[in-house]
Design a protein around this motif. Structure first.
Motif, PDB file in Angstrom:
ATOM      1  N   PRO A 164       0.827  -1.211   0.000  1.00  0.00           N
ATOM      2  CA  PRO A 164       0.000   0.000   0.000  1.00  0.00           C
ATOM      3  C   PRO A 164       0.860   1.259   0.000  1.00  0.00           C
ATOM      4  CG  PRO A 164      -0.734  -1.521   1.703  1.00  0.00           C
ATOM      5  CD  PRO A 164       0.506  -2.108   1.117  1.00  0.00           C
ATOM      6  N   GLY A 165       0.476   2.203  -0.818  1.00  0.00           N
ATOM      7  CA  GLY A 165       1.159   3.496  -0.840  1.00  0.00           C
ATOM      8  C   GLY A 165       2.511   3.488  -1.527  1.00  0.00           C
ATOM      9  N   SER A 166       2.837   2.403  -2.224  1.00  0.00           N
ATOM     10  CA  SER A 166       4.164   2.337  -2.851  1.00  0.00           C
ATOM     11  C   SER A 166       4.212   3.080  -4.180  1.00  0.00           C
ATOM     12  CB  SER A 166       4.604   0.875  -3.018  1.00  0.00           C
ATOM     13  OG  SER A 166       3.656   0.160  -3.778  1.00  0.00           O
ATOM     14  N   GLY A 167       3.069   3.492  -4.700  1.00  0.00           N
ATOM     15  CA  GLY A 167       3.068   4.321  -5.920  1.00  0.00           C
ATOM     16  C   GLY A 167       2.490   3.657  -7.155  1.00  0.00           C
ATOM     17  N   LYS A 168       1.762   2.564  -6.977  1.00  0.00           N
ATOM     18  CA  LYS A 168       1.221   1.826  -8.132  1.00  0.00           C
ATOM     19  C   LYS A 168       0.242   2.691  -8.940  1.00  0.00           C
ATOM     20  CE  LYS A 168      -0.425  -1.425  -5.387  1.00  0.00           C
ATOM     21  NZ  LYS A 168       0.020  -0.894  -4.073  1.00  0.00           N
ATOM     22  N   THR A 169      -0.672   3.338  -8.229  1.00  0.00           N
ATOM     23  CA  THR A 169      -1.661   4.157  -8.925  1.00  0.00           C
ATOM     24  C   THR A 169      -0.993   5.391  -9.546  1.00  0.00           C
ATOM     25  OG1 THR A 169      -3.392   3.355  -7.467  1.00  0.00           O
ATOM     26  CG2 THR A 169      -3.852   5.399  -8.622  1.00  0.00           C
ATOM     27  N   THR A 170      -0.033   5.956  -8.846  1.00  0.00           N
ATOM     28  CA  THR A 170       0.685   7.128  -9.379  1.00  0.00           C
ATOM     29  C   THR A 170       1.447   6.756 -10.648  1.00  0.00           C
ATOM     30  OG1 THR A 170       0.927   7.844  -7.087  1.00  0.00           O
ATOM     31  CG2 THR A 170       2.238   9.022  -8.733  1.00  0.00           C
TER      32      THR A 170
HETATM   33  N1  LIG Z   1       2.630  15.209  -3.712  1.00  0.00           N
HETATM   34  C1  LIG Z   1       1.960  14.106  -3.391  1.00  0.00           C
HETATM   35  N2  LIG Z   1       0.667  13.992  -3.749  1.00  0.00           N
HETATM   36  C2  LIG Z   1      -0.033  12.876  -3.460  1.00  0.00           C
HETATM   37  N3  LIG Z   1       0.494  11.792  -2.849  1.00  0.00           N
HETATM   38  C3  LIG Z   1       1.790  11.843  -2.456  1.00  0.00           C
HETATM   39  C4  LIG Z   1       2.579  12.993  -2.737  1.00  0.00           C
HETATM   40  N4  LIG Z   1       3.830  12.745  -2.288  1.00  0.00           N
HETATM   41  C5  LIG Z   1       3.810  11.516  -1.731  1.00  0.00           C
HETATM   42  N5  LIG Z   1       2.584  10.965  -1.835  1.00  0.00           N
HETATM   43  C6  LIG Z   1       2.237   9.637  -1.324  1.00  0.00           C
HETATM   44  O1  LIG Z   1       2.022   8.735  -2.377  1.00  0.00           O
HETATM   45  C7  LIG Z   1       1.258   7.628  -1.858  1.00  0.00           C
HETATM   46  C8  LIG Z   1       0.209   7.210  -2.844  1.00  0.00           C
HETATM   47  O2  LIG Z   1       0.743   6.452  -3.820  1.00  0.00           O
HETATM   48  P1  LIG Z   1      -0.247   5.545  -4.685  1.00  0.00           P
HETATM   49  O3  LIG Z   1      -1.653   5.863  -4.422  1.00  0.00           O
HETATM   50  O4  LIG Z   1       0.242   5.655  -6.070  1.00  0.00           O
HETATM   51  O5  LIG Z   1       0.114   4.154  -4.056  1.00  0.00           O
HETATM   52  P2  LIG Z   1      -0.544   2.741  -4.353  1.00  0.00           P
HETATM   53  O6  LIG Z   1       0.596   1.791  -4.456  1.00  0.00           O
HETATM   54  O7  LIG Z   1      -1.479   2.837  -5.488  1.00  0.00           O
HETATM   55  O8  LIG Z   1      -1.325   2.462  -3.004  1.00  0.00           O
HETATM   56  P3  LIG Z   1      -2.624   1.538  -2.718  1.00  0.00           P
HETATM   57  O9  LIG Z   1      -2.129   0.121  -2.677  1.00  0.00           O
HETATM   58  O10 LIG Z   1      -3.091   2.006  -1.406  1.00  0.00           O
HETATM   59  O11 LIG Z   1      -3.610   1.789  -3.822  1.00  0.00           O
HETATM   60  C9  LIG Z   1       0.509   8.141  -0.665  1.00  0.00           C
HETATM   61  O12 LIG Z   1       0.870   7.373   0.465  1.00  0.00           O
HETATM   62  C10 LIG Z   1       0.943   9.584  -0.547  1.00  0.00           C
HETATM   63  O13 LIG Z   1       1.158   9.937   0.755  1.00  0.00           O
END
Ligand SMILES: Nc1ncnc2c1ncn2[C@@H]1O[C@H](COP(=O)(O)OP(=O)(O)OP(=O)(O)O)[C@@H](O)[C@H]1O
Ligand SMILES: [Mg+2]
Length: 234
Positions: free
Chosen positions: A30-36
């Motif tokens: 979770p939160g590792s950046g997959k969606t980003t």
């Molecule tokens: N400028 C920013 N704007 C938004 N999020 C940020 C920023 N900088 C760091 N983050 C972090 O990026 C993380 C979100 O990444 P993302 O949603 O891509 O992860 P994920 O792997 O898709 O997570 P999940 O498994 O929960 O869906 C958040 O924990 C957030 O705190």
């Protein structure tokens, strides 16, 4: 042909980009950046005039737009362009599109849902597809590994470069999608005394010469930044 992910120094790790029309799995905790990462991928495509589809069960379009709003890589412009389409699995329209409520037996149901999605992708001429995440498939095909494999095999054949997000917290337990896909990328985050350290690792990439070291990742104003020279210990 190679397709840019929109993350320049990630592309440099994979010989300039992803091979077109193949299926890649993006895994990580979770939160590792997959969606980003996926938001970069569709932005890159949409702004270059490619048709992109983001199929999500986690975020509505408005939420994703909000979450990406502090970044400057152009996600808002991609959303405003007519090239990026969203489907949220829990929307009535999406449910109608993908099926459900069929009086068919299970195998027929799977086939119908797969065919509907594939023909939607074909009819829209989708070039880039994101599925966030494999949990969608567990929702549509509960407890059926066979249906899941059938679905993935069909997706591999479509004429779109596909990113399939797969939640995975244990990097040593691989799932079917990791074997079936053309490439697997892991995003890591390690909680350390100094804060969170993030990394990216290419586990496999068929047809591409890679090494599998973990490279450091940071989230900046421009979104995900990869530092190829900063290697992390796994
Ligand atoms: N400028 C920013 N704007 C938004 N999020 C940020 C920023 N900088 C760091 N983050 C972090 O990026 C993380 C979100 O990444 P993302 O949603 O891509 O992860 P994920 O792997 O898709 O997570 P999940 O498994 O929960 O869906 C958040 O924990 C957030 O705190
Ligand atoms: Mg996510």
């Amino acid at each position: 042909m190679r397709v840019s992910t929109g993350i320049p120094r990630f592309d440099s790790l994979v010989d300039g980009g992803l091979l077109e029309n193949r299926m890649y799995v993006l895994s990580g905790p979770p939160g590792s950046g997959k969606t980003t990462f996926s938001a970069h991928f569709v932005t890159q495509g949409a702004l270059a005039g490619e048709r992109c589809l983001f199929l999500s069960m986690h975020e509505a379009k408005s939420e994703l737009k909000h979450d990406m709003s502090s970044y400057e890589f152009g996600f808002d412009r991609a959303v405003e362009s007519s090239n990026l389409e969203f489907l949220n699995v829990f929307d009535t329209n999406t449910k109608r599109l993908l099926g459900g409520g069929d009086n068919a037996d299970f195998a027929t149901g799977v086939k119908n849902m797969t065919n509907r999605l594939v023909s939607f992708i074909n009819s829209r001429g989708i070039d880039r597809l994101v599925i966030d995440s494999t949990m969608i498939l567990q929702y549509f095909f509960p407890d059926s590994e066979e249906a899941f494999i059938q679905f993935l095999t069909s997706l591999k054949r479509i004429d779109a470069t596909t990113l399939l997000i797969s939640e995975m917290t244990d990097p040593s337990s691989y799932a079917d999608e990791h074997y079936i896909s053309h490439g697997v990328v892991f995003l890591h985050n390690y909680l350390e005394s100094t804060g969170m350290t993030r990394g990216v690792q290419i586990i496999k990439m068929r047809g591409t010469n890679i090494d599998s070291d973990i490279r450091e990742v940071e989230f900046s104003d421009d979104g995900l930044q990869v530092f190829p020279d900063r290697k992390l210990q796994g």
